[in-house]
Write a protein that holds these residues in place. Structure first.
Motif, PDB file in Angstrom:
ATOM      1  N   ILE A  65       0.831  -1.212   0.000  1.00 44.73           N
ATOM      2  CA  ILE A  65       0.000   0.000   0.000  1.00 44.73           C
ATOM      3  C   ILE A  65       0.858   1.252   0.000  1.00 44.73           C
ATOM      4  O   ILE A  65       0.612   2.195  -0.766  1.00 44.73           O
ATOM      5  CB  ILE A  65      -0.969  -0.032   1.201  1.00 44.73           C
ATOM      6  N   THR A  66       1.863   1.313   0.842  1.00 42.98           N
ATOM      7  CA  THR A  66       2.700   2.515   0.882  1.00 42.98           C
ATOM      8  C   THR A  66       3.489   2.674  -0.418  1.00 42.98           C
ATOM      9  O   THR A  66       3.677   3.797  -0.899  1.00 42.98           O
ATOM     10  CB  THR A  66       3.658   2.440   2.075  1.00 42.98           C
ATOM     11  N   ASP A  67       3.933   1.566  -1.008  1.00 46.81           N
ATOM     12  CA  ASP A  67       4.601   1.641  -2.310  1.00 46.81           C
ATOM     13  C   ASP A  67       3.644   2.189  -3.372  1.00 46.81           C
ATOM     14  O   ASP A  67       4.018   3.013  -4.214  1.00 46.81           O
ATOM     15  CB  ASP A  67       5.088   0.254  -2.720  1.00 46.81           C
ATOM     16  N   THR A  68       2.407   1.731  -3.312  1.00 49.72           N
ATOM     17  CA  THR A  68       1.412   2.172  -4.284  1.00 49.72           C
ATOM     18  C   THR A  68       1.104   3.655  -4.127  1.00 49.72           C
ATOM     19  O   THR A  68       0.998   4.393  -5.117  1.00 49.72           O
ATOM     20  CB  THR A  68       0.133   1.340  -4.124  1.00 49.72           C
ATOM     21  N   PHE A  78      10.392   9.266  -7.060  1.00 46.79           N
ATOM     22  CA  PHE A  78      10.066   7.923  -6.600  1.00 46.79           C
ATOM     23  C   PHE A  78      11.261   6.991  -6.759  1.00 46.79           C
ATOM     24  O   PHE A  78      11.569   6.198  -5.857  1.00 46.79           O
ATOM     25  CB  PHE A  78       8.863   7.394  -7.384  1.00 46.79           C
ATOM     26  N   GLN A  79      11.944   7.086  -7.916  1.00 43.07           N
ATOM     27  CA  GLN A  79      13.114   6.248  -8.132  1.00 43.07           C
ATOM     28  C   GLN A  79      14.198   6.540  -7.102  1.00 43.07           C
ATOM     29  O   GLN A  79      14.848   5.623  -6.591  1.00 43.07           O
ATOM     30  CB  GLN A  79      13.667   6.488  -9.543  1.00 43.07           C
ATOM     31  N   LYS A  80      14.394   7.807  -6.790  1.00 42.15           N
ATOM     32  CA  LYS A  80      15.471   8.176  -5.871  1.00 42.15           C
ATOM     33  C   LYS A  80      15.191   7.713  -4.443  1.00 42.15           C
ATOM     34  O   LYS A  80      16.092   7.216  -3.751  1.00 42.15           O
ATOM     35  CB  LYS A  80      15.655   9.699  -5.900  1.00 42.15           C
ATOM     36  N   LEU A  81      13.948   7.864  -4.007  1.00 42.16           N
ATOM     37  CA  LEU A  81      13.629   7.583  -2.604  1.00 42.16           C
ATOM     38  C   LEU A  81      13.181   6.154  -2.362  1.00 42.16           C
ATOM     39  O   LEU A  81      13.386   5.630  -1.257  1.00 42.16           O
ATOM     40  CB  LEU A  81      12.538   8.541  -2.121  1.00 42.16           C
ATOM     41  N   PHE A  82      12.570   5.510  -3.344  1.00 38.09           N
ATOM     42  CA  PHE A  82      11.965   4.204  -3.096  1.00 38.09           C
ATOM     43  C   PHE A  82      12.630   3.063  -3.859  1.00 38.09           C
ATOM     44  O   PHE A  82      12.229   1.921  -3.718  1.00 38.09           O
ATOM     45  CB  PHE A  82      10.469   4.244  -3.449  1.00 38.09           C
ATOM     46  N   ARG A  83      13.638   3.361  -4.688  1.00 39.48           N
ATOM     47  CA  ARG A  83      14.282   2.294  -5.438  1.00 39.48           C
ATOM     48  C   ARG A  83      15.806   2.364  -5.389  1.00 39.48           C
ATOM     49  O   ARG A  83      16.465   1.456  -5.861  1.00 39.48           O
ATOM     50  CB  ARG A  83      13.831   2.331  -6.909  1.00 39.48           C
ATOM     51  N   GLN A  84      16.358   3.392  -4.821  1.00 36.12           N
ATOM     52  CA  GLN A  84      17.812   3.546  -4.851  1.00 36.12           C
ATOM     53  C   GLN A  84      18.495   2.857  -3.696  1.00 36.12           C
ATOM     54  O   GLN A  84      19.579   2.302  -3.845  1.00 36.12           O
ATOM     55  CB  GLN A  84      18.157   5.045  -4.846  1.00 36.12           C
ATOM     56  N   ASP A  85      17.872   2.892  -2.514  1.00 34.49           N
ATOM     57  CA  ASP A  85      18.496   2.394  -1.292  1.00 34.49           C
ATOM     58  C   ASP A  85      17.422   1.682  -0.489  1.00 34.49           C
ATOM     59  O   ASP A  85      16.352   2.241  -0.227  1.00 34.49           O
ATOM     60  CB  ASP A  85      19.094   3.570  -0.515  1.00 34.49           C
ATOM     61  N   LEU A  86      17.694   0.438  -0.076  1.00 36.20           N
ATOM     62  CA  LEU A  86      16.679  -0.340   0.631  1.00 36.20           C
ATOM     63  C   LEU A  86      16.263   0.316   1.940  1.00 36.20           C
ATOM     64  O   LEU A  86      15.075   0.392   2.266  1.00 36.20           O
ATOM     65  CB  LEU A  86      17.204  -1.757   0.894  1.00 36.20           C
ATOM     66  N   LEU A  87      17.218   0.803   2.718  1.00 36.81           N
ATOM     67  CA  LEU A  87      16.884   1.417   4.002  1.00 36.81           C
ATOM     68  C   LEU A  87      16.133   2.723   3.794  1.00 36.81           C
ATOM     69  O   LEU A  87      15.152   3.010   4.499  1.00 36.81           O
ATOM     70  CB  LEU A  87      18.155   1.654   4.816  1.00 36.81           C
ATOM     71  N   VAL A  88      16.572   3.523   2.843  1.00 36.05           N
ATOM     72  CA  VAL A  88      15.867   4.778   2.564  1.00 36.05           C
ATOM     73  C   VAL A  88      14.445   4.485   2.099  1.00 36.05           C
ATOM     74  O   VAL A  88      13.497   5.175   2.511  1.00 36.05           O
ATOM     75  CB  VAL A  88      16.638   5.591   1.506  1.00 36.05           C
ATOM     76  N   ALA A  89      14.271   3.475   1.254  1.00 35.67           N
ATOM     77  CA  ALA A  89      12.927   3.131   0.787  1.00 35.67           C
ATOM     78  C   ALA A  89      12.040   2.713   1.948  1.00 35.67           C
ATOM     79  O   ALA A  89      10.873   3.123   2.032  1.00 35.67           O
ATOM     80  CB  ALA A  89      13.011   2.014  -0.249  1.00 35.67           C
ATOM     81  N   SER A  90      12.578   1.934   2.865  1.00 37.89           N
ATOM     82  CA  SER A  90      11.789   1.504   4.017  1.00 37.89           C
ATOM     83  C   SER A  90      11.419   2.696   4.894  1.00 37.89           C
ATOM     84  O   SER A  90      10.272   2.813   5.360  1.00 37.89           O
ATOM     85  CB  SER A  90      12.574   0.479   4.839  1.00 37.89           C
ATOM     86  N   LEU A  91      12.369   3.579   5.136  1.00 39.08           N
ATOM     87  CA  LEU A  91      12.088   4.746   5.974  1.00 39.08           C
ATOM     88  C   LEU A  91      11.032   5.640   5.339  1.00 39.08           C
ATOM     89  O   LEU A  91      10.163   6.178   6.037  1.00 39.08           O
ATOM     90  CB  LEU A  91      13.375   5.535   6.227  1.00 39.08           C
ATOM     91  N   PHE A  92      11.084   5.831   4.044  1.00 41.48           N
ATOM     92  CA  PHE A  92      10.094   6.697   3.408  1.00 41.48           C
ATOM     93  C   PHE A  92       8.724   6.030   3.315  1.00 41.48           C
ATOM     94  O   PHE A  92       7.701   6.724   3.374  1.00 41.48           O
ATOM     95  CB  PHE A  92      10.583   7.133   2.025  1.00 41.48           C
ATOM     96  N   ARG A  93       8.683   4.712   3.148  1.00 36.82           N
ATOM     97  CA  ARG A  93       7.376   4.054   3.220  1.00 36.82           C
ATOM     98  C   ARG A  93       6.767   4.263   4.599  1.00 36.82           C
ATOM     99  O   ARG A  93       5.570   4.571   4.726  1.00 36.82           O
ATOM    100  CB  ARG A  93       7.523   2.560   2.927  1.00 36.82           C
ATOM    101  N   ASN A  94       7.597   4.107   5.604  1.00 37.23           N
ATOM    102  CA  ASN A  94       7.102   4.299   6.960  1.00 37.23           C
ATOM    103  C   ASN A  94       6.823   5.771   7.248  1.00 37.23           C
ATOM    104  O   ASN A  94       5.986   6.098   8.095  1.00 37.23           O
ATOM    105  CB  ASN A  94       8.113   3.748   7.955  1.00 37.23           C
ATOM    106  N   PHE A  95       7.517   6.673   6.553  1.00 35.52           N
ATOM    107  CA  PHE A  95       7.275   8.103   6.734  1.00 35.52           C
ATOM    108  C   PHE A  95       5.853   8.466   6.291  1.00 35.52           C
ATOM    109  O   PHE A  95       5.221   9.374   6.871  1.00 35.52           O
ATOM    110  CB  PHE A  95       8.302   8.904   5.932  1.00 35.52           C
ATOM    111  N   LEU A  96       5.337   7.766   5.283  1.00 34.59           N
ATOM    112  CA  LEU A  96       3.961   8.017   4.872  1.00 34.59           C
ATOM    113  C   LEU A  96       2.985   7.678   5.988  1.00 34.59           C
ATOM    114  O   LEU A  96       1.985   8.383   6.198  1.00 34.59           O
ATOM    115  CB  LEU A  96       3.628   7.193   3.624  1.00 34.59           C
ATOM    116  N   LEU A  97       3.275   6.610   6.732  1.00 35.25           N
ATOM    117  CA  LEU A  97       2.449   6.271   7.898  1.00 35.25           C
ATOM    118  C   LEU A  97       2.597   7.330   8.974  1.00 35.25           C
ATOM    119  O   LEU A  97       1.604   7.728   9.611  1.00 35.25           O
ATOM    120  CB  LEU A  97       2.846   4.894   8.431  1.00 35.25           C
TER     121      LEU A  97
END
Length: 1177
Positions: free
Chosen positions: A319-322, A333-352
């Motif tokens: 859901i957060t990826d979507t 989106f590519q920079k924050l959600f596909r470049q770095d696994l930890l950064v992608a996780s933090l930003f998905r959780n940042f939406l929450l």
């Protein structure tokens, strides 16, 4: 019913006969995409999905300023107040132990997202400790990303001057730490997490300091005396990411049921805080029995999708990826959600975090800033998934009932399917696309997800680009390793779509194919082997020099070391008919002896054609040249092209190139000529003055064999190696040696102090070499020669055929073709044309049924640009094509206007001898045949908006010597079967299949004279040929070549002008000779059944297929029209009009296929059309 309407849309007209309805079922020749489209690849879309600078967060600094037990002076806490830090109550134990426990817990929470990073804690630190920590992590991380997590709950809020607070050594004072210094120590790339009140101030100060650094660097670059100019350049802060808990003027929420580090909890333990927050909402009353204590007992692990907790984490990730993919710009989106696994996780959780904290009037901040996402509709799907899970929780824990999995993914796939099925063409992307990729992880839904994904990719290149941008690549790459057979067809289709749009992925796929060859390669080969519909040519004459067919049986394809000539030519251009599909191939059994099948690739050196470059006559290459190269020592350089055996593969390839250079299709001949001239340039390079080279200018290597002399320098596209009796292998390896940069062309040196003379070109190759290895590399010291050489070899293999072929996979293949869509524009145009055809047939039939008393009413007369040699009516439009020696003119015989005039493209010493309309009932093409055996097909003729364009061209007959006294080339076209019969000044009747674009049969005529007329009937498989010796020969092409001539009539004593086979089961053969004797034959009877006598000295004759009329033209300047019974209908000597002049000697004439119209061309350049009397019309 719909299918019936598709096949026969004219049924509603009521009285159409069967011939009218067959328009829909007639095959179309040369109307495939390769004939109608420009042969070029699709324009490549900019692929932004591939991360050029993929990073990894390798180090994490955890800085906790809690000062447990002491509240900061500028924060007034409520009672009760939020106290939990990392889900630990700091007052439940001693301050120091609490601090250490909280630090360990925070590290463990981060390790769930990035277990391999290097973690360092700094608990209640000083400025020096922070500096030491940051510089150490940056030094170890090098160019990778470092994370700095700051918890400032125990220190004052950040200042407007850009300072955060730490402690002194004795914890008696709060010490400011400048964000500017923090930037310097952390460097770039870095990510900063600020969990404190007024955290937005830090983000603003960070940006100001970053801008200040950029300005200082610009000043230092201009002024060399600036202090910064002598110092190492500080890192740019552009790649730094910041996450802050609240805006610059906001305080953190203090609700006692929430943790004090709510922002950190959202970033590191999203499922736990999301469930807790959900239970605190009013809607939780709909789920009885769920409490805050109960959600702590939810079973499962986060990384196990089969458990309730793991499934919730999976749904949350989807859901957060979507949400991010649908809201954020693609590059962000590519920079924050596909470049770095930890950064992608933090930003998905940042939406929450944004959703939860906004409900408490606190707005998290990020840099780069994200659009608001807390109100996105997908959060409702998350609430539903949580609701379904929590509703089962009491019975699962208390009664041990089985967990029912969420229908979330199945419902989202259904929504995606609805989008695919019901959506219009121009629509926004489906928001479920990221969820579809997540579903690929599930074995339960994987097959359905792949099917829907394939349907989505089939929409076009834009869909493939979207899928790649959302992250499809690692998923489908991993699935290639799957052993599930049901997935393989879908994966092959998906990969074909992806590679057609982004060909750079071929490299990535090739590495995997090598590793998992037994899976993917086997699948592809298996699909090829299971294909049963191999088109096979009919058996050809077993002449000397014929080749084994490329495929021995429909089910058993054979792999050849050299592809067929047709394949070579198909790569050159897809618009040309594969006239050269003579199956030129090397068989394993035949060894080095290679010959040609019957056709234009003749082994006879007498039928030669001298070829010259279109741009230059410097290189004159012919078949005789090959023979001379074997005998004349001056051709020793070119002789290396042939080798020891005259029948070697290199000789045969040289022959193929010579034929291609004479190809009637310009693109093919131009490319072949460039290759020939390039080879001739290289082969004759040694004939120029040579100079001695010293060994210092060359890089030496050992010779390949003791007999080789000189250094072997590989030349791109060089000559074949010479053979020897002791070494003939084409597959042995030979060591390649580098070439010096200053090495002159074609002048290999050998070992020796003073250098050696150059070896002949034929000796510059090792005796053993890989089959597809390159020859000696050569450079030139002559700039002019180099430039000329580059111009010769440039673009020799640059065709767009492969790219165009790949474009097929990038276009929709599941979509209903436009021509089959009942409402499409193309369909409506075809319906109109077929209705027009029906009207023409009916009106012409009615006019003929009235009876034809006279056929001398001149309805058209005009002067043609050239002497007419062939005339042909279009069957359904008022257009007549008139060919002269080398050009074609189109006239509108109703309006009396010239519609078009263009050059046919045949050489000046040849002439057009036959024309046929292809696809006359639909989109018409014009086929022209010349007396050199070449066939050309044209489109866009008589079109006011477009210029005539050659669709294809090929050598229909070989070994034809152009002559003014011969029959030239005669053809007969069958639209029903797509077969083209061709003959003329040869001893065969050649049959071409225009659908498969190949020669299917060569029928020997069995006569020593030329064929002057052809007529065929596919229903009876009969071919009738009139010959120059007066004989009429009937062939049944179903029979063996030695038995196919079933009848020979020798009643004519002179040249046969016309032989016509009536197109019905009991149809007779009508034939006329120049002596004017008309004979009727029954193919079942050995003698003629009727004989008529008309005028003698005929030069042209035609028979109307429906009106029972015979028209003949004479060299004595008149045209006569006779009925089928031999009665004279009309005798035309003069043109109409006052003082009408006498007609010239008749050169050609033709009846209209339906109307009782007669077109006549004469040597005085005039073309006229005659019809029945006006009152009859």
């Amino acid at each position: 019913m719909e299918s019936e309407m598709l096949q026969s849309p004219l049924l509603g007209l009521g009285e159409e006969d069967e011939a009218d309805l067959t328009d829909w079922n007639l095959p179309l020749a040369f109307m495939k995409k390769r004939h109608c489209e420009k042969i070029e690849g699709s324009k490549s879309l900019a692929q932004s999905w591939r991360m050029k600078d993929r990073m990894k967060t390798v180090s994490v600094a955890l800085v906790l300023c809690l000062n447990v037990g002491v509240d900061p002076p500028d924060v007034v806490k409520t009672t009760p107040c939020a106290r939990l830090e990392c889900w630990i109550d700091p007052l439940s134990m001693g301050p120091q132990k609490a601090l250490e426990t909280i630090g360990a817990s925070l590290q463990k929470q981060y390790e769930n997202w990035q277990p391999r990073a290097r973690y360092k804690q700094s608990l209640d630190p000083t400025v020096d400790e922070v500096k030491k920590l940051c510089t150490s992590l940056r030094r170890n991380a090098k160019e990778e990303r470092v994370l700095f997590h700051y918890n400032g709950h125990g220190v004052p809020r950040p200042t407007v001057n850009g300072e955060i607070w730490v402690f002194n050594k004795n914890y008696t004072q709060y010490i400011p730490l400048s964000v500017y210094d923090l930037q310097t120590w952390m460097g770039s790339p870095s990510i900063f997490v600020y969990d404190c009140s007024n955290a937005g101030l830090i983000v603003k100060s960070f940006k100001q300091f970053a801008l200040q650094r950029e300005q200082e660097l610009e000043v230092a670059a201009i002024n060399p005396n600036h202090p910064l100019a002598q110092m190492p350049l500080p890192p740019s802060m552009k790649n730094c990411i910041q996450l802050a808990a609240c805006e610059a003027n906001e305080l953190l929420p203090m609700i006692p049921d929430l943790p004090a580090d709510l922002f950190t909890s959202c970033l590191t333990t999203p499922i736990k805080i999301a469930l807790r927050w959900f239970c605190m909402q009013k809607c939780v009353s709909l789920v009885p029995g769920v409490t805050l204590d109960l959600i702590e007992k939810i079973p499962g692990r986060l990384n196990d999708r089969r458990t309730p907790l793991g499934e919730l984490n999976w749904i949350f990730t989807a859901i957060t990826d979507t949400i991010a993919w649908n809201v954020l710009p693609r590059d962000l989106f590519q920079k924050l959600f596909r470049q770095d696994l930890l950064v992608a996780s933090l930003f998905r959780n940042f939406l929450l975090a944004e959703r939860i904290m906004r409900s408490y009037n606190c707005t998290p901040v990020s840099s780069p800033r994200l659009p608001p996402t807390y109100m996105h509709a997908m959060w409702q799907a998350w609430d539903l998934a949580v609701d379904i899970c929590l509703s089962q929780l009491p019975t699962i824990i208390e009664e041990g009932t089985a967990f029912r999995h969420s229908p979330f993914f199945a419902e989202q796939l259904t929504a995606f399917q609805v989008w695919l099925t019901m959506g219009v063409e121009n629509r926004s992307p489906p928001e479920q696309l990221p969820i579809v990729l997540q579903v690929l992880l599930s074995q339960v839904h994987r097959l359905r997800a792949l099917d829907l994904l394939g349907r989505f990719l089939d929409l076009g290149p834009w869909a493939v680009s979207l899928a790649l941008s959302v992250g499809i690549f690692p998923y489908v790459l991993k699935l290639l390793q799957s052993s599930a057979r049901e997935l393989r067809p879908l994966l092959v289709f998906i990969w074909a779509k992806i590679l057609a749009v982004d060909s750079e992925l071929v490299v990535a796929l090739s590495h995997l194919v090598v590793q998992y060859e037994s899976n993917f390669c086997t699948v592809a080969l298996q699909f090829m082997e299971e294909e049963k519909n191999y088109p096979l040519p009919s058996p050809a004459t077993a002449e000397g020099g014929s080749l084994t067919p490329v495929r021995d049986s429909p089910c058993t394809p054979r792999l050849r070391s050299v592809s067929s000539y047709g394949n070579i030519r198909a790569v050159t251009t897809a618009r040309s008919l594969n006239k050269s599909l003579q199956n030129l191939s090397l068989t394993e059994e035949s060894g080095s002896s290679v010959a040609f099948s019957p056709g234009n690739l003749s082994t006879s050196s007498s039928a030669s054609s001298t070829l010259g470059s279109p741009e230059s006559e410097e290189y004159i290459l012919s078949f005789e040249t090959i023979d001379k190269m074997r005998r004349v020592s001056s051709y020793s350089a070119l002789n290396s092209l042939i080798g020891v055996s005259f029948n070697s593969v290199y000789t045969q390839i040289w022959r193929v190139l010579l034929h291609l250079a004479a190809d009637p299709y310009p693109d093919v001949s131009d490319l072949a000529m460039k290759v020939l001239n390039s080879i001739a340039y290289k082969a004759t390079a040694n004939a120029r003055p040579q100079r001695v080279l010293t060994t210092s200018s060359l890089t030496q290597s050992a010779p390949a064999s003791p007999t080789n002399k000189g250094i072997h320098i590989h030349q791109a596209g060089g000559s074949p190696p010479t053979s020897s009796a002791s070494s003939s292998s084409l597959t042995n390896d030979v060591t390649k040696q580098p070439v010096g940069r200053d090495l002159p062309a074609g002048r290999p040196g050998g070992p020796g102090a003073a250098g050696v003379q150059y070896t002949p070109h034929s000796q510059q190759f090792p005796r053993t070499r890989k089959m597809f290895d390159k020859g000696p590399d050569q450079t030139t010291d002559d700039a002019d020669d180099a430039a000329g050489h580059r111009s010769l070899v440039s673009a020799t293999v640059q065709t767009g055929f492969c790219d165009w072929s790949a474009r097929y996979f990038a276009q929709p293949v599941m979509k209903i073709p436009e021509e089959h869509d009942l409402e499409s524009q193309i369909r409506k145009e075809r319906e109109w044309r077929f209705l027009r055809n029906t009207q023409v047939r009916q009106q012409a039939r009615q006019l003929i049924q009235k009876g034809i008393a006279k056929l001398d009413d001149q309805i058209f007369l005009n002067r043609n640009p050239g002497v007419p040699s062939v005339v042909k009516f279009h069957p359904f439009t008022p257009c007549v094509a008139v060919a002269d020696k080398d050009s074609i003119c189109f006239w509108d015989w109703e309006k009396g206007e010239k519609l078009d005039y263009f050059h046919n493209g045949n050489p000046r010493y040849t002439r057009v001898t036959a024309m046929e309309y292809l696809n006359g009932q639909d989109c018409s093409l014009l086929l022209t045949a010349t007396d050199d055996g070449a066939i050309r097909v044209w489109k866009n003729f008589a079109d006011l908006e477009k210029n005539p364009e050659m669709v294809t061209a090929w050598q229909g007959l070989s070994d034809m010597l152009p002559t003014t006294r011969g029959a030239g080339m005669v053809v007969d076209w069958e639209q029903e079967t797509g077969l083209l019969m061709s003959s003329g000044d040869v001893r065969i009747v050649r049959i071409w299949d225009t659908d498969r674009e190949m020669k299917v049969q060569d029928i020997p005529t069995g006569a020593d004279s030329c064929v002057t007329s052809l007529s065929c009937d596919s229903h009876r498989s009969l071919i009738v040929a009139g010959l120059g010796d007066g004989s009429i020969r009937v062939y049944d092409r179903r029979m063996a070549l030695s038995e196919c001539r079933v009848m020979t009539y020798r009643e004519h004593t002179a040249w046969v002008v016309k032989a016509y086979l009536q197109k019905h089961p009991e149809g007779h053969i009508m034939s006329v000779s120049v002596n004017g004797d008309v004979r009727f034959f029954d193919p079942r009877m050995p003698e003629s059944v009727n004989v008529l006598q008309i005028v003698k000295g005929l030069t042209a004759l035609d028979i109307h297929p429906q009106a029972n009329l015979i028209a003949c033209g004479s060299m004595n300047q008149f045209t006569a029209v006779y009925s089928g019974s031999g009665e004279l209908v009309s005798h035309i000597k003069y043109y109409d009009g006052f003082m009408g002049q006498r007609v010239g000697a008749i050169s050609c004439l033709a009846f209209h296929p339906h109307w009782p119209h007669l077109a006549v061309g004469s040597n005085d350049y005039y073309i006229s059309v005659y019809s029945v009397e006006k009152r009859a019309r």
